[in-house]
Scaffold this motif. Structure first.
Motif, PDB file in Angstrom:
ATOM      1  N   ASP A   1       0.950  -1.100  -0.097  1.00  0.00           N
ATOM      2  CA  ASP A   1       0.130  -0.518   0.140  1.00  0.00           C
ATOM      3  C   ASP A   1       0.816   0.918  -0.425  1.00  0.00           C
ATOM      4  OD1 ASP A   1      -2.984  -1.091  -0.179  1.00  0.00           O
ATOM      5  OD2 ASP A   1      -3.408  -0.564   2.303  1.00  0.00           O
ATOM      6  N   SER A   2       0.552   2.273  -0.610  1.00  0.00           N
ATOM      7  CA  SER A   2       1.440   3.377  -0.820  1.00  0.00           C
ATOM      8  C   SER A   2       1.862   4.206   0.282  1.00  0.00           C
ATOM      9  CB  SER A   2       1.155   4.324  -2.205  1.00  0.00           C
ATOM     10  OG  SER A   2      -0.261   4.684  -1.498  1.00  0.00           O
ATOM     11  N   GLU A   3       0.856   3.876   1.094  1.00  0.00           N
ATOM     12  CA  GLU A   3       0.683   4.806   2.266  1.00  0.00           C
ATOM     13  C   GLU A   3       1.791   4.525   3.552  1.00  0.00           C
ATOM     14  OE1 GLU A   3      -2.775   5.598   0.408  1.00  0.00           O
ATOM     15  OE2 GLU A   3      -2.145   3.271   1.270  1.00  0.00           O
ATOM     16  N   HIS A   4       1.457   2.593   3.784  1.00  0.00           N
ATOM     17  CA  HIS A   4       2.488   1.889   4.341  1.00  0.00           C
ATOM     18  C   HIS A   4       3.847   2.347   4.232  1.00  0.00           C
ATOM     19  CE1 HIS A   4      -2.261   0.701   5.247  1.00  0.00           C
ATOM     20  NE2 HIS A   4      -1.778   1.366   6.450  1.00  0.00           N
ATOM     21  N   ASN A   5       3.840   2.112   2.548  1.00  0.00           N
ATOM     22  CA  ASN A   5       5.334   1.741   2.343  1.00  0.00           C
ATOM     23  C   ASN A   5       5.869   2.852   2.777  1.00  0.00           C
ATOM     24  OD1 ASN A   5       7.315   2.249  -0.549  1.00  0.00           O
ATOM     25  ND2 ASN A   5       6.868   0.067  -0.028  1.00  0.00           N
ATOM     26  N   ALA A   6       5.265   4.764   2.874  1.00  0.00           N
ATOM     27  CA  ALA A   6       5.506   5.403   2.792  1.00  0.00           C
ATOM     28  C   ALA A   6       5.844   5.222   4.299  1.00  0.00           C
ATOM     29  CB  ALA A   6       4.553   6.730   2.482  1.00  0.00           C
TER      30      ALA A   6
END
Length: 398
Positions: free
Chosen positions: A149-154
């Motif tokens: 997920d882009s948010e959790h990867n961030a």
């Protein structure tokens, strides 16, 4: 640098398509050795024909003949739910990318962990339903769970930015000096829509996401903000933080993918254009950063970066998710299952847009949560919630 051998579960969806782009872009670092899909035999075959993956799985056994006829080579073919678990535990694989929408990815994810495979997780439901079990099994089997997920990867990248927090061998994160994890949300297509107009929202309107190109379930979840609610619970397990330390902010530009605020007041953020290839590549190549053809940010063209407080009263998904996350046990699985039924009913025009929240809240209110459940208890709660939600839908659609 070693090339990562990857199995993709959910290969015909939007995440699967992005993973294929990453594999094309960095062939020296990523090799697709397995592909699995639910029922799209033609698209699975086309992807297999391009990648020449030696292992292929189609869950829908009635379409195996279509798959065989369309394949241009002879991979080993698995089928059914059992086949999904088999391909998830291949000795030829280093990592399993789980991109199956809904609850179908839970058993193969646990099977992959038991087989010693690192997980790249794009399916929120796995950690929402069974985060306690998944993360415990990962620790006990010495495997890594990397967020896609882009948010959790961030968030992962921000925490890794403080190098002392991440032990590459044990893969443990020290979040003792983290004050807040801040998830960004685009706000969906109705960010500025007055509450009085919600009853007239159509599925077609809700499926028009302003930033991302995703499947219908995730797109509706983005419109209701349940997507962000699920991500709050996912972050709680991925990063071992209390739900109260996870917050959401509306960021329409979707350039800042999430932030971490530390106890000294400093905040780290990860920025990039909205393209799932970025987080997929980092999950595959971690701890290395590898050149690619993805466009870097051109700050001279960024006119503004805006941030707003969510409209909690108008979009109650966030409060429902916080309640589920703080209660824990089987309640997150119940919330997730009820939401899946409600979203399907909305897309089928059986309920109105705001009734998605109503169905979920009603089912949550009826449930007595079981603390520290085993997998059977979670799956029983999931099925119970689906039955209850279907009953609610029937009453509302009369």
């Amino acid at each position: 640098m070693k090339r990562k051998r990857v199995v993709i579960l959910g290969a015909t969806g939007s995440i699967g398509e992005s993973a294929l782009k990453v594999a094309r872009d960095i062939p020296g670092r990523m090799q697709i050795v397995g592909l699995a899909a639910n029922s799209n035999a033609e698209k699975l075959a086309a992807t297999a024909n391009e990648t020449r993956a030696p292992f292929v799985c189609l869950v829908n056994e009635t379409k195996i003949d279509i798959l065989r006829r369309t394949l241009e080579y002879k991979p080993r073919i698995f089928s059914g739910d059992a086949g999904l678990c088999e391909i998830a535990s291949l000795t030829d694989a280093d990592m399993v990318l789980v991109a199956i929408v809904g609850t179908g990815g839970l058993r193969p994810a646990l099977t992959a962990i038991e087989a010693g495979k690192d997980l790249a997780v794009a399916s929120k439901e796995i950690l929402v339903m069974a985060g306690e079990i998944v993360m415990r099994e990962a620790r006990e089997n010495g495997v890594r769970v990397l967020p896609v997920d882009s948010e959790h990867n961030a968030i992962f990248q921000c925490l890794e930015g403080k190098r002392s927090t991440l032990n590459a061998e044990s893969f443990t994160l020290d979040v003792s000096d983290v004050r807040r994890i801040i998830l960004t949300a685009s706000g969906g297509p109705f960010r500025e829509t007055p509450r009085k107009d919600f009853d007239s929202i159509t599925p077609e309107q809700a499926l028009k996401h302003p930033t991302w190109n995703m499947g219908s379930k995730i797109t509706i979840d983005s419109a209701t903000l349940f997507n962000k609610g699920l991500e709050m619970i996912e972050a709680r397990w991925l990063f071992d933080v209390e739900t109260k330390r996870v917050e959401v902010v509306i960021h329409p530009q979707s350039i800042v993918h999430s932030m971490v605020e530390f106890t000294d007041g400093s905040t780290l953020a990860q920025l990039s254009y909205s393209d799932m290839c970025f987080p997929i590549q980092y999950a595959v190549t971690w701890p290395d950063r590898v050149p690619n053809t993805l466009p870097p940010l051109d700050f001279s063209k960024l006119s503004k970066l805006e941030f707003f407080t969510p409209r909690y009263e108008d979009f109650p998904a966030l409060n429902l998710a916080r309640r589920a996350g703080e209660t824990g046990g089987t309640l997150p699985a119940v919330m997730n299952a009820a939401n899946e039924i409600a979203v399907a009913a909305f897309l089928d025009r059986q309920v109105r847009f705001p009734e998605i929240w109503h169905v979920v809240e009603e089912v949550m209110n009826r449930h007595t949560a079981i603390a520290h459940p085993n997998l059977d208890a979670i799956l029983e709660a999931d099925q119970w919630a689906r039955n209850e939600a279907q009953g609610c839908v029937k009453l509302l659609s009369r």
